[in-house]
Scaffold this motif. Structure first.
Motif, mmCIF file in Angstrom:
data_model
loop_
_atom_site.group_PDB
_atom_site.id
_atom_site.type_symbol
_atom_site.label_atom_id
_atom_site.label_comp_id
_atom_site.label_asym_id
_atom_site.label_seq_id
_atom_site.Cartn_x
_atom_site.Cartn_y
_atom_site.Cartn_z
ATOM 1 N N PHE A 114 -1.815 0.288 16.096
ATOM 2 C CA PHE A 114 -0.802 1.332 15.933
ATOM 3 C C PHE A 114 0.077 1.192 14.693
ATOM 4 O O PHE A 114 0.609 2.178 14.204
ATOM 5 N N LEU A 115 0.262 -0.044 14.215
ATOM 6 C CA LEU A 115 1.187 -0.292 13.113
ATOM 7 C C LEU A 115 0.481 -0.892 11.909
ATOM 8 O O LEU A 115 -0.567 -1.512 12.043
ATOM 9 N N ALA A 116 1.102 -0.722 10.759
ATOM 10 C CA ALA A 116 0.578 -1.316 9.524
ATOM 11 C C ALA A 116 1.741 -1.608 8.590
ATOM 12 O O ALA A 116 2.801 -0.978 8.676
ATOM 13 N N THR A 117 1.545 -2.570 7.710
ATOM 14 C CA THR A 117 2.480 -2.773 6.615
ATOM 15 C C THR A 117 1.719 -2.571 5.315
ATOM 16 O O THR A 117 0.586 -3.024 5.165
ATOM 17 N N ILE A 118 2.352 -1.866 4.421
ATOM 18 C CA ILE A 118 1.817 -1.661 3.078
ATOM 19 C C ILE A 118 2.931 -2.071 2.131
ATOM 20 O O ILE A 118 4.026 -1.482 2.172
ATOM 21 N N ASP A 119 2.687 -3.091 1.317
ATOM 22 C CA ASP A 119 3.717 -3.605 0.402
ATOM 23 C C ASP A 119 5.020 -3.906 1.139
ATOM 24 O O ASP A 119 6.105 -3.533 0.681
ATOM 25 N N HIS A 120 4.908 -4.542 2.299
ATOM 26 C CA HIS A 120 6.032 -4.994 3.125
ATOM 27 C C HIS A 120 6.743 -3.875 3.881
ATOM 28 O O HIS A 120 7.734 -4.121 4.561
ATOM 29 N N VAL A 121 6.302 -2.635 3.759
ATOM 30 C CA VAL A 121 6.930 -1.487 4.411
ATOM 31 C C VAL A 121 6.165 -1.191 5.702
ATOM 32 O O VAL A 121 4.936 -1.189 5.725
ATOM 33 N N LEU A 122 6.906 -0.922 6.796
ATOM 34 C CA LEU A 122 6.313 -0.716 8.114
ATOM 35 C C LEU A 122 5.999 0.757 8.359
ATOM 36 O O LEU A 122 6.858 1.622 8.155
ATOM 37 N N PHE A 123 4.770 1.012 8.828
ATOM 38 C CA PHE A 123 4.287 2.363 9.115
ATOM 39 C C PHE A 123 3.689 2.435 10.510
ATOM 40 O O PHE A 123 3.170 1.440 11.017
ATOM 41 N N HIS A 124 3.724 3.633 11.092
ATOM 42 C CA HIS A 124 3.001 3.905 12.333
ATOM 43 C C HIS A 124 1.727 4.637 11.926
ATOM 44 O O HIS A 124 1.783 5.662 11.256
ATOM 45 N N LYS A 125 0.582 4.096 12.318
ATOM 46 C CA LYS A 125 -0.701 4.634 11.882
ATOM 47 C C LYS A 125 -1.006 6.013 12.462
ATOM 48 O O LYS A 125 -1.502 6.892 11.754
ATOM 49 N N LEU A 126 -0.746 6.209 13.758
ATOM 50 C CA LEU A 126 -1.176 7.437 14.412
ATOM 51 C C LEU A 126 -0.439 8.680 13.930
ATOM 52 O O LEU A 126 -1.054 9.709 13.674
ATOM 53 N N ASP A 127 0.888 8.597 13.804
ATOM 54 C CA ASP A 127 1.615 9.779 13.338
ATOM 55 C C ASP A 127 1.927 9.725 11.842
ATOM 56 O O ASP A 127 2.656 10.561 11.331
ATOM 57 N N LYS A 128 1.360 8.719 11.170
ATOM 58 C CA LYS A 128 1.491 8.582 9.714
ATOM 59 C C LYS A 128 2.958 8.656 9.276
ATOM 60 O O LYS A 128 3.332 9.390 8.374
ATOM 61 N N ARG A 129 3.762 7.812 9.963
ATOM 62 C CA ARG A 129 5.212 7.809 9.758
ATOM 63 C C ARG A 129 5.662 6.513 9.112
ATOM 64 O O ARG A 129 5.293 5.434 9.528
ATOM 65 N N LEU A 130 6.501 6.632 8.085
ATOM 66 C CA LEU A 130 7.153 5.475 7.496
ATOM 67 C C LEU A 130 8.318 5.127 8.419
ATOM 68 O O LEU A 130 9.215 5.941 8.629
ATOM 69 N N ILE A 131 8.290 3.920 9.004
ATOM 70 C CA ILE A 131 9.308 3.500 9.966
ATOM 71 C C ILE A 131 10.445 2.768 9.280
ATOM 72 O O ILE A 131 11.612 3.040 9.526
ATOM 73 N N CYS A 132 10.097 1.799 8.407
ATOM 74 C CA CYS A 132 11.127 0.924 7.860
ATOM 75 C C CYS A 132 10.759 0.405 6.481
ATOM 76 O O CYS A 132 9.725 -0.230 6.300
ATOM 77 N N TYR A 133 11.636 0.672 5.534
ATOM 78 C CA TYR A 133 11.603 0.027 4.230
ATOM 79 C C TYR A 133 12.605 -1.116 4.339
ATOM 80 O O TYR A 133 13.806 -0.873 4.506
ATOM 81 N N PRO A 134 12.134 -2.365 4.310
ATOM 82 C CA PRO A 134 13.046 -3.499 4.533
ATOM 83 C C PRO A 134 14.189 -3.549 3.527
ATOM 84 O O PRO A 134 13.988 -3.456 2.316
ATOM 85 N N GLY A 135 15.394 -3.719 4.050
ATOM 86 C CA GLY A 135 16.605 -3.700 3.233
ATOM 87 C C GLY A 135 16.725 -4.830 2.238
ATOM 88 O O GLY A 135 17.511 -4.750 1.305
ATOM 89 N N GLY A 136 15.948 -5.903 2.407
ATOM 90 C CA GLY A 136 16.044 -7.039 1.503
ATOM 91 C C GLY A 136 15.064 -6.993 0.339
ATOM 92 O O GLY A 136 15.081 -7.879 -0.518
ATOM 93 N N LEU A 137 14.214 -5.970 0.281
ATOM 94 C CA LEU A 137 13.291 -5.860 -0.861
ATOM 95 C C LEU A 137 14.097 -5.576 -2.119
ATOM 96 O O LEU A 137 15.078 -4.832 -2.094
ATOM 97 N N PHE A 138 13.677 -6.172 -3.227
ATOM 98 C CA PHE A 138 14.464 -6.101 -4.451
ATOM 99 C C PHE A 138 14.022 -5.029 -5.434
ATOM 100 O O PHE A 138 14.621 -4.884 -6.482
ATOM 101 N N GLY A 139 12.993 -4.270 -5.095
ATOM 102 C CA GLY A 139 12.545 -3.220 -6.000
ATOM 103 C C GLY A 139 13.592 -2.129 -6.157
ATOM 104 O O GLY A 139 14.353 -1.844 -5.238
ATOM 105 N N THR A 140 13.622 -1.512 -7.337
ATOM 106 C CA THR A 140 14.579 -0.431 -7.575
ATOM 107 C C THR A 140 13.958 0.935 -7.317
ATOM 108 O O THR A 140 14.672 1.924 -7.211
ATOM 109 N N SER A 141 12.615 0.989 -7.240
ATOM 110 C CA SER A 141 11.958 2.267 -6.969
ATOM 111 C C SER A 141 10.831 2.058 -5.964
ATOM 112 O O SER A 141 10.292 0.952 -5.829
#
Length: 167
Positions: A114-141
């Motif tokens: 049901f779940l996946a991470t892509i580049d540390h970001v959490l997604f739900h596979k079935l409804d193709k939903r971005l659940i969580c962009y982790p607050g500690g990631l240091f990228g600006t974009s």
């Protein structure tokens, strides 16, 4: 049950017995000294805001027995840097890791149904939903991957380094 240990500011560790099957909503609400919790394999659900603002909690392992993580279950756990999510989690409510400013690692098996991470970001596979962009990631974009159909509530909450998102 609901709010069982809410506001127990001096509570620093918890070992939940195998007889417990549900961690109720707000069970450890604002237990600011809670730095360690062992969730047993008997637990099948974690309620809404169960660990809300447990600011000393640094890592969490959600066992394979858990099928549901409630809304904002770990919101404001400012020292939480790592989360491992078990294979049975099917339901994930409103970003359970919003305002976790140190969170850089969400571990999900590549075989998770049901779940996946892509580049540390959490997604739900079935409804193709971005659940969580982790607050500690240091990228600006961040570029939302092709095929994502929705962005969940509070998915980018308190992402202090993020200055642009491309959808």
């Amino acid at each position: 049950g609901y709010g069982a240990f809410a506001g127990c500011e001096s509570l620093s560790s918890v070992t939940i017995p195998d007889s417990v099957t549900n961690i109720g909503g707000e069970a450890f609400f604002r237990c600011g000294s809670l730095s360690s919790v062992a969730i047993p394999d008997s637990v099948t659900s974690i309620g809404d805001e169960a660990f809300f603002f447990c600011s000393s909690l640094s890592s969490v392992t959600i066992p394979d027995s858990v099928t549901s993580i409630g809304d904002r279950a770990f919101v404001g756990c400012k020292r939480l840097s790592s989360v491992t999510i078990g294979m049975a989690v099917e339901h994930v409510g409103i970003n359970p890791f919003a305002a976790c400013e140190a969170l850089t690692q969400i571990v999900v098996s590549p075989d998770h149904p049901f779940l996946a991470t892509i580049d540390h970001v959490l997604f739900h596979k079935l409804d193709k939903r971005l659940i969580c962009y982790p607050g500690g990631l240091f990228g600006t974009s961040y570029v939302v991957p092709d095929g994502i159909q929705s962005i969940g509530d509070r998915a980018f909450s308190r992402c202090k380094s993020l200055s642009s998102v491309t959808i």
